[in-house]
Each structure stands twice: as C-alpha cells, then as structure tokens.
Design a protein around this motif. Sequence first.
Motif, short mmCIF file in Angstrom:
data_model
loop_
_atom_site.label_atom_id
_atom_site.label_comp_id
_atom_site.label_asym_id
_atom_site.label_seq_id
_atom_site.Cartn_x
_atom_site.Cartn_y
_atom_site.Cartn_z
N ILE A 287 -11.49 29.37 11.52
CA ILE A 287 -10.92 30.67 11.86
C ILE A 287 -11.93 31.45 12.68
N VAL A 288 -11.51 31.94 13.85
CA VAL A 288 -12.36 32.78 14.71
C VAL A 288 -11.76 34.18 14.71
N LEU A 289 -12.49 35.13 14.12
CA LEU A 289 -11.99 36.50 13.96
C LEU A 289 -12.70 37.42 14.94
N ASP A 290 -11.92 38.06 15.80
CA ASP A 290 -12.46 39.03 16.76
C ASP A 290 -12.94 40.27 16.01
N ARG A 291 -14.22 40.63 16.21
CA ARG A 291 -14.80 41.77 15.51
C ARG A 291 -15.13 42.90 16.48
N SER A 292 -14.40 42.99 17.58
CA SER A 292 -14.67 44.04 18.57
C SER A 292 -14.12 45.38 18.08
N THR B 229 -17.50 34.20 24.95
CA THR B 229 -18.15 32.95 25.35
C THR B 229 -19.03 32.40 24.24
N LYS B 230 -19.78 33.28 23.57
CA LYS B 230 -20.63 32.83 22.46
C LYS B 230 -19.79 32.35 21.28
N ALA B 231 -18.68 33.03 21.01
CA ALA B 231 -17.84 32.63 19.89
C ALA B 231 -17.22 31.25 20.14
N VAL B 232 -16.74 31.01 21.36
CA VAL B 232 -16.14 29.71 21.68
C VAL B 232 -17.20 28.61 21.62
N PHE C 93 -13.66 21.65 23.54
CA PHE C 93 -13.15 21.19 22.26
C PHE C 93 -12.69 19.73 22.37
N PRO C 94 -12.78 18.97 21.27
CA PRO C 94 -12.27 17.59 21.29
C PRO C 94 -10.78 17.56 21.61
N GLU C 95 -10.33 16.47 22.18
CA GLU C 95 -8.92 16.36 22.54
C GLU C 95 -8.01 16.39 21.32
N THR C 96 -8.53 15.96 20.20
CA THR C 96 -7.70 15.94 18.98
C THR C 96 -7.56 17.32 18.35
N ALA C 97 -8.41 18.27 18.74
CA ALA C 97 -8.37 19.61 18.14
C ALA C 97 -7.15 20.37 18.64
N ARG C 98 -6.58 21.17 17.76
CA ARG C 98 -5.44 22.01 18.11
C ARG C 98 -5.85 23.47 18.04
N LEU C 99 -5.54 24.22 19.08
CA LEU C 99 -5.93 25.63 19.18
C LEU C 99 -4.70 26.50 18.97
N PHE C 100 -4.86 27.55 18.16
CA PHE C 100 -3.80 28.51 17.88
C PHE C 100 -4.33 29.90 18.22
N PHE C 101 -3.54 30.67 18.97
CA PHE C 101 -3.94 32.03 19.36
C PHE C 101 -2.94 33.00 18.74
N VAL C 102 -3.44 33.83 17.84
CA VAL C 102 -2.59 34.75 17.08
C VAL C 102 -2.90 36.17 17.51
N ASP C 103 -1.91 36.83 18.11
CA ASP C 103 -2.05 38.21 18.57
C ASP C 103 -1.92 39.14 17.37
N PHE D 99 -7.61 31.52 16.61
CA PHE D 99 -8.24 32.70 17.18
C PHE D 99 -7.36 33.91 16.87
N PHE D 100 -7.93 34.85 16.12
CA PHE D 100 -7.22 36.08 15.76
C PHE D 100 -7.86 37.23 16.52
N SER D 101 -7.09 37.88 17.42
CA SER D 101 -7.67 38.90 18.29
C SER D 101 -6.56 39.77 18.86
N ASP D 102 -6.97 40.85 19.54
CA ASP D 102 -6.02 41.63 20.35
C ASP D 102 -6.02 41.14 21.80
N PHE D 103 -6.90 40.17 22.11
CA PHE D 103 -6.95 39.49 23.40
C PHE D 103 -7.00 40.46 24.57
N GLN D 104 -8.00 41.32 24.53
CA GLN D 104 -8.22 42.21 25.67
C GLN D 104 -8.67 41.40 26.87
#
Length: 463
Positions: free
Chosen positions: A97-102, A176-179, A215-225, A198-203
């Motif tokens: 889980i990657v949580l945006d702390r901005s 960039t650092k988080a990724v 990321f490895p090809e087998t990894a799955r990325l989810f972007f949650v607004d 990725f949980f963020s407001d995606f500014q």
Amino acid sequence: MNFLNLQLLAALAPLVALPFFIHLFNRHFPHSIKFPNIERIKKSLSERSKLARWRHLLMTLLRTLVVLLALFAFLQPVLPKFGSKPGDAANGRQVLIVLDRSLSMEFTPGSGTSAARSALVEIGKVLETLGGDDRVNAILAGAEATPLLPDFTPGHDQIRAMLTALPPSYARTDVTKAVALAESMIDGKSEEGAEIYFFSDFQRSNWGVASFDGFPETARLFFVDATDGRDRPNTALVSVEPSATRVAAGDVVTLDITAANWSPDPVTLPIEAIVSGAGSVGGEIALGPESTGRLLLEFTAPEEGLHAVEIRTPDDGLPADNRQFLSLEVRAREDVLIVSDADPEQGGAVFVEAALNPYDGGSGIFAPRILPSGAVTPAMLASTQKVVLTGVTQLSPEFVERIVAFLETGGGLVYFVDGDHDQENLVALDKASSRGVAPFHVAGKLTTENFGGDPQKIAKGNF
C-alpha cells in the motif's frame, strides 16, 4: 462476493415466503350460491380460467423478487473490487500500500471527509480481502518515502492500526521517491501477481512525472482516487519572500507573496500581513482558474526586538495552506564611523558609505558617518562598535592611542590600505598595542613612478 450484514440473513430470510402466503390468501374458493344468475356464473368461470392462474403465479414471482432484492440490499453485498480473492496465490498474496501523505490530502470539503480519511476507508476494504497467508506492508509517501514496517507481515490489523494512528501531514509528496521505494520492496521478493495500491488525490503537479516502468511484469498496479471525483476548490499561499529578515526600526519591509487558486473559477483573494499580532497591512490579488499570482505588501518595521509576521488568507477546506509565518529581527540602527582625510570627491569614503547603507532614504541597519581623523573624539568612539579607516594621513599619537583603546575594549576596525602613510600608521598602531594590531607590515608603496614590474610584496605577515 461478501456481505457486510450477513448476520441479518437469519432474521430476514423468512420474509421470502411472504408473497407465497399472500398468493394463498388471495385464492378464491368455491362457495354455494342458492340463487345463481348468469353474470355470477360467468365471473366464476373467468376467475378459474388458465389465464387467471398464470396471472396469479406471475404476481407471486414478482413479489418474491422484490422481497429478495430488498433482502439483498439489507445484507450490503461487497464485490471483490481490489486485487484477488484470498487464496488465489499459491503462497498467499503480497500487497503493498502506497499512501499519499501530501498536504492536499487533508483538504476537507464543507460537507464531507478529507481525502486522507477516505483513503483509510478504502485501505480497510483492501485489508478485508486478505487471507491468513497474505502479507502486506505500506509506504508513507511524503517529502521522503518511508516503509511502515521493515518487512511484509501477515498482521493485517497491525497495518490498519498504524495507518489509522498517523497524524495529519503537511509535506509535499515526492512521488518519484515513493515509486522507487515500492519497486525496491517488490523487486525480487514478489510472489506471482504481487499487488501495489496507490491511494492519493493524484495532483498533476506531483504525479505528472511519475514512471512505473521498474515494477516486475507480474505485478499489478491499482490507483485509487481518494477524492471520489469531488470538486475541491482551494486557494493557497505558495511562498512569502521578505526583502530582509534583519532590519532597523523604521525601515520599510516588502513582502513578495505568491498565491494560488486551485479551482475552476476565478477569484479575488484578500491577503493580510499581521506584525506581532497588532498592526496589519492588506491587499487583494485577482487569480484566474488554476493559476498563481504575486502581490507586494509593505509595512514599517516596529520597535527593536524579534517580531512574528503572519500572512494569511480566508480559510477554506485546507486551512494549513492559508497561513505562513516568518520572524523579523528588528535592531536599533548601528553607528559606523568612517574616518577619512581624503578629498570626499576622490577618496573611497563615499563608496564605503554606499556599501554599508545602499538603501534609498538612508534606511538599513547601519548609520555611517564620515569624519576626518582630527575630528574624532573619545565620545564618538565610545558610542560605536565599528570604525573604518580609509585614505587617512599620518595619524597623530593621540588618535593612535584612542584607536588602540577602542580595539582593546572590543571595538572593530577595518583599515583600507589606500593612503600615503599606511606603512607608518600600521607600525604606530602595533607599537602602541601590547598585543599587536596589524596582521602584517607593508613595504613601500608602489606607484607608477617607482613600479619596476615586480608584483606588490608583503614584508611581514602574521595571519
């Protein structure tokens, strides 16, 4: 599919039989009629026809369907929106889980919750899908990206509790650092189908430069607004640059203010600067949609001391970026004595004066005065801490004694070697002082008449 209110099933399930009982109660049973007539016979035949039976059956099915849908709604079904079902992976899932702390995540609309709070709710839904063999960790994405735990853990409740206990954040996220950290945590350790959320407001200003190629090809990325697409009109103070942070009482201080309008509509933003909670100055700045602008505010520095200056705009859904603070050190104007016997039009005293106080109107923390060496009195030396000698003639013994006493009591001296008698003056100052004054002794002065092409030499130095 899961149900949030599965405990209600036992209580509500009997209601499914309600339409069947209604059907039974609506059935028309034959009854005896002593004086039948033709109309009643026709009606009785019609009600017992095949069409009527099918109609009753259809109504029963529709009523049952309505009751089932109502029961379904009460049970609150949840589809597996995130990732996969527990046990899909042979050795359990690996979830990051990657949580945006901005700071922008703390924006709270007039009626609703902040994106930070909504993100925690969505993270909870992800954790609910995890099984006992699934491992999870989190990254706090702020100015620096840090893992929540040293390694992945099956303790899902621990992750939930630690994320819930996080205080509000006021940093700017470096995506960039988080990724990069997420890639390093997944690379070489991921199971088949590792999941990164990725949980963020995606500014756009933060995420526009993000790259996910590592990321490895087998990894799955989810972007949650975390904003759910809600409008978040926000105005902010981007920066405040003072003309100086150390000034003299009475000086004019200029604040160069940059403000932003992060909304689809133009606004006229009032800005106020308050000095030490008392005096204030204000102005307005017209800002177009999704734009920034500048405003200059001026105020007079108050009395001597350390003062707090608050710059603020009206509060909105994110009060933290509507205020900025800076400290202002106000000092009494310091006298500097410039001693010069040279012609004011040709000597260097005027340049030293301009260097010490280059401001219009004589403002600045230094108040320089130009005097010839013969006019300097002990009282003048006692009222200053800094003396500059430039273009002086041969100093008198009395003046030499005064300068040495001034130095030995903590005064500061700047001596420009630009006169005809600097060699004699430095020797005289050294002799009058018990500790020595000059760090070096100069040789004879080279001029266009006696310069033979060799560079200037220092006869003696003690640095």
